[in-house]
Motif scaffolding. Structure first.
Motif, PDB file in Angstrom:
ATOM      1  N   PHE A 194       0.845  -1.195   0.000  1.00  5.58           N
ATOM      2  CA  PHE A 194       0.000   0.000   0.000  1.00  5.58           C
ATOM      3  C   PHE A 194       0.884   1.251   0.000  1.00  5.58           C
ATOM      4  CE2 PHE A 194      -2.567  -3.388   1.704  1.00  5.58           C
ATOM      5  CZ  PHE A 194      -3.857  -3.131   1.258  1.00  5.58           C
ATOM      6  N   PRO A 195       1.364   1.689  -1.164  1.00  7.72           N
ATOM      7  CA  PRO A 195       2.199   2.895  -1.196  1.00  7.72           C
ATOM      8  C   PRO A 195       1.400   4.137  -0.828  1.00  7.72           C
ATOM      9  CG  PRO A 195       1.653   2.173  -3.421  1.00  7.72           C
ATOM     10  CD  PRO A 195       1.184   1.094  -2.495  1.00  7.72           C
ATOM     11  N   ASN A 196       2.003   5.005  -0.032  1.00  5.81           N
ATOM     12  CA  ASN A 196       1.382   6.272   0.365  1.00  5.81           C
ATOM     13  C   ASN A 196      -0.017   6.080   0.957  1.00  5.81           C
ATOM     14  OD1 ASN A 196       3.645   7.736  -0.760  1.00  5.81           O
ATOM     15  ND2 ASN A 196       2.756   7.315  -2.770  1.00  5.81           N
ATOM     16  N   LEU A 233      -5.247  -0.952   8.378  1.00  6.99           N
ATOM     17  CA  LEU A 233      -5.460   0.388   8.930  1.00  6.99           C
ATOM     18  C   LEU A 233      -4.120   1.081   9.164  1.00  6.99           C
ATOM     19  CD1 LEU A 233      -7.441   2.498   9.990  1.00  6.99           C
ATOM     20  CD2 LEU A 233      -7.297   1.394  12.244  1.00  6.99           C
ATOM     21  N   GLN A 234      -3.148   0.358   9.675  1.00 13.38           N
ATOM     22  CA  GLN A 234      -1.815   0.935   9.842  1.00 13.38           C
ATOM     23  C   GLN A 234      -1.248   1.377   8.502  1.00 13.38           C
ATOM     24  OE1 GLN A 234       0.996  -1.602  11.806  1.00 13.38           O
ATOM     25  NE2 GLN A 234       0.265  -1.107  13.866  1.00 13.38           N
ATOM     26  N   ALA A 235      -1.407   0.524   7.488  1.00 16.86           N
ATOM     27  CA  ALA A 235      -0.888   0.859   6.161  1.00 16.86           C
ATOM     28  C   ALA A 235      -1.566   2.105   5.607  1.00 16.86           C
ATOM     29  CB  ALA A 235      -1.082  -0.319   5.213  1.00 16.86           C
ATOM     30  N   SER A 236      -2.888   2.190   5.772  1.00 13.88           N
ATOM     31  CA  SER A 236      -3.629   3.332   5.236  1.00 13.88           C
ATOM     32  C   SER A 236      -3.246   4.629   5.933  1.00 13.88           C
ATOM     33  CB  SER A 236      -5.143   3.099   5.359  1.00 13.88           C
ATOM     34  OG  SER A 236      -5.551   3.092   6.717  1.00 13.88           O
ATOM     35  N   ARG A 237      -2.869   4.531   7.204  1.00 13.36           N
ATOM     36  CA  ARG A 237      -2.471   5.722   7.970  1.00 13.36           C
ATOM     37  C   ARG A 237      -0.973   5.981   7.899  1.00 13.36           C
ATOM     38  NH1 ARG A 237      -6.196   5.069  13.488  1.00 13.36           N
ATOM     39  NH2 ARG A 237      -8.201   5.486  12.478  1.00 13.36           N
ATOM     40  N   GLU A 238      -0.257   5.092   7.226  1.00 11.72           N
ATOM     41  CA  GLU A 238       1.194   5.232   7.057  1.00 11.72           C
ATOM     42  C   GLU A 238       1.924   5.331   8.398  1.00 11.72           C
ATOM     43  OE1 GLU A 238       2.480   7.545   3.462  1.00 11.72           O
ATOM     44  OE2 GLU A 238       0.499   8.485   3.704  1.00 11.72           O
ATOM     45  N   ASN A 239       1.491   4.525   9.340  1.00 10.80           N
ATOM     46  CA  ASN A 239       2.140   4.547  10.653  1.00 10.80           C
ATOM     47  C   ASN A 239       2.611   3.160  11.072  1.00 10.80           C
ATOM     48  OD1 ASN A 239      -0.300   3.341  11.210  1.00 10.80           O
ATOM     49  ND2 ASN A 239      -0.790   4.603  12.994  1.00 10.80           N
ATOM     50  N   CYS A 240       3.159   2.415  10.116  1.00 14.76           N
ATOM     51  CA  CYS A 240       3.648   1.071  10.397  1.00 14.76           C
ATOM     52  C   CYS A 240       4.966   1.149  11.166  1.00 14.76           C
ATOM     53  CB  CYS A 240       3.828   0.292   9.100  1.00 14.76           C
ATOM     54  SG  CYS A 240       2.308   0.183   8.124  1.00 14.76           S
ATOM     55  N   ALA A 248       6.627   4.724   1.016  1.00 13.33           N
ATOM     56  CA  ALA A 248       6.358   6.088   0.558  1.00 13.33           C
ATOM     57  C   ALA A 248       7.078   6.320  -0.762  1.00 13.33           C
ATOM     58  CB  ALA A 248       6.819   7.094   1.600  1.00 13.33           C
ATOM     59  N   THR A 249       6.570   7.254  -1.550  1.00  6.64           N
ATOM     60  CA  THR A 249       7.187   7.575  -2.836  1.00  6.64           C
ATOM     61  C   THR A 249       7.403   9.082  -2.949  1.00  6.64           C
ATOM     62  OG1 THR A 249       5.149   7.975  -4.095  1.00  6.64           O
ATOM     63  CG2 THR A 249       5.889   5.677  -3.882  1.00  6.64           C
ATOM     64  N   ASN A 250       8.158   9.457  -3.962  1.00  4.99           N
ATOM     65  CA  ASN A 250       8.296  10.854  -4.331  1.00  4.99           C
ATOM     66  C   ASN A 250       7.090  11.279  -5.156  1.00  4.99           C
ATOM     67  OD1 ASN A 250      10.904  10.975  -3.148  1.00  4.99           O
ATOM     68  ND2 ASN A 250      11.782  10.055  -4.992  1.00  4.99           N
ATOM     69  N   PHE A 290      10.182   7.746  -8.644  1.00  2.00           N
ATOM     70  CA  PHE A 290       9.248   7.677  -7.521  1.00  2.00           C
ATOM     71  C   PHE A 290       9.854   7.018  -6.275  1.00  2.00           C
ATOM     72  CE2 PHE A 290       6.372   7.692 -11.278  1.00  2.00           C
ATOM     73  CZ  PHE A 290       5.733   8.888 -11.007  1.00  2.00           C
ATOM     74  N   ALA A 291      10.741   6.056  -6.494  1.00  2.00           N
ATOM     75  CA  ALA A 291      11.283   5.289  -5.368  1.00  2.00           C
ATOM     76  C   ALA A 291      12.180   6.148  -4.489  1.00  2.00           C
ATOM     77  CB  ALA A 291      12.048   4.090  -5.874  1.00  2.00           C
TER      78      ALA A 291
END
Length: 309
Positions: free
Chosen positions: A220-222, A262-269, A295-297, A302-303
């Motif tokens: 799940f990027p970003n 949910l962690q992935a969607s909130r980007e708080n893994c 996360a990406t640019n 992008f990486a």
């Protein structure tokens, strides 16, 4: 933007009228789907393989001793799409593969999204039938078979896998509308190949992707709903292909393992859990399993790294 306009219009057609009442041109996968083979021997000039035709396959540039990659486009796309042209070019630049592109544009290029989605299984079964025949005649090794599909093409890849059970399936933002996470028999699923990996770039209530973990490993990027640098769903949806292409060239999509979606969607893994690179060849060998985030640019490249060596 064109894809967004067409998508909204198609959904309005589906809402206004039941799918079985929408008049659509007839579609026969065995007549209308084209299988276009590219190798290093015929770069830029794909060879159309005739269905279960021994003369056709023998006269083709296929190398039975090389791994095979199968690419499948999504709704409203054809053999000019990035999943066809750019992905094939990059794969063959770095690897000596047989790359078979599935052109089902006779069934996908319709304003009726429901009609196109109803053709997914038939296309997958057709492709699987050809691959099974090629395996029986020793033109392809299923231990070296990798099927990669985008959007509706991801679900076609699933049906190819259900009927072949090859080595790897990759779903690039599997389409969401009209596909249920509760019906694995009708979509790409973790049991469709020895290893199944999915990338989710445009999930959520209004997204084009299904946006939920379906595979052995789900990335799940970003956060998986909207992508950095994108202002539309179309842009976020198509980023799945862009990320995959970039991973072929120089893989810097290192991920963090998440405990939940949910962690992935909130980007708080929690980075202490470790992670892995998206689309890395070792994922299938190690049978990677779980939910991952990276996360990406906002723009290419992008990486963000670290890069796989």
């Amino acid at each position: 933007m064109k894809l967004l306009v067409v998508f909204v219009f198609a959904l309005s057609c589906v809402i206004a009228k039941p799918a079985d009442e929408v008049i659509e041109p007839s579609f026969d996968a065995y007549r209308d789907v084209k299988l276009l083979l590219s190798t290093r021997r015929n770069l830029g000039s794909p060879y159309q393989i005739a269905f279960r035709n021994m003369d056709s396959i023998r006269n083709s540039p296929i190398n039975a001793f090389r791994p095979t990659r199968v690419l499948v486009h999504g709704w409203w796309e054809d053999d000019t799409s990035d999943i066809s042209v750019v992905t094939s070019e990059e794969l063959l630049k770095y690897y000596d593969f047989n790359v078979i592109f599935v052109d089902w544009s006779e069934g996908s290029r319709t304003i009726n999204y429901a009609g196109a989605s109803n053709r997914v299984e038939a296309v997958g079964v057709f492709v699987a039938s050809q691959l099974n025949w090629m395996r029986d005649n020793r033109f392809v090794d299923f231990n070296e078979l990798h099927v990669i599909g985008f959007s509706l093409g991801a679900h076609i890849a699933g049906f190819v896998g259900k009927n072949t059970f090859g080595e790897i399936n990759t779903g690039l933002d599997p389409a969401g509308p009209l596909f249920s996470e509760r019906r694995p028999e009708g979509r790409i699923d973790s049991n469709d190949a020895k290893y199944v990996e999915c990338l989710h770039t445009n999930g959520g209530m209004m997204g084009f992707g299904i946006g939920t973990a379906l595979c052995q490993a789900d990335f799940f990027p970003n956060g998986g709903s909207s992508q950095r640098g994108c202002l539309t769903n179309t842009c976020s949806h198509l980023r799945a292909v862009s990320y995959y292409i970039e991973s072929i060239i120089n893989n810097g999509f290192h991920s963090i393992r998440c405990s939940t979606e949910l962690q992935a969607s909130r980007e708080n893994c929690d980075s202490s859990q470790g992670g892995q690179w998206f689309a890395d060849s070792s994922n299938s060998v190690n049978r990677l399993n779980g939910i991952f985030h990276f996360a990406t640019n906002r723009n290419e490249p992008f990486a963000q790294g670290p890069f796989r060596t």
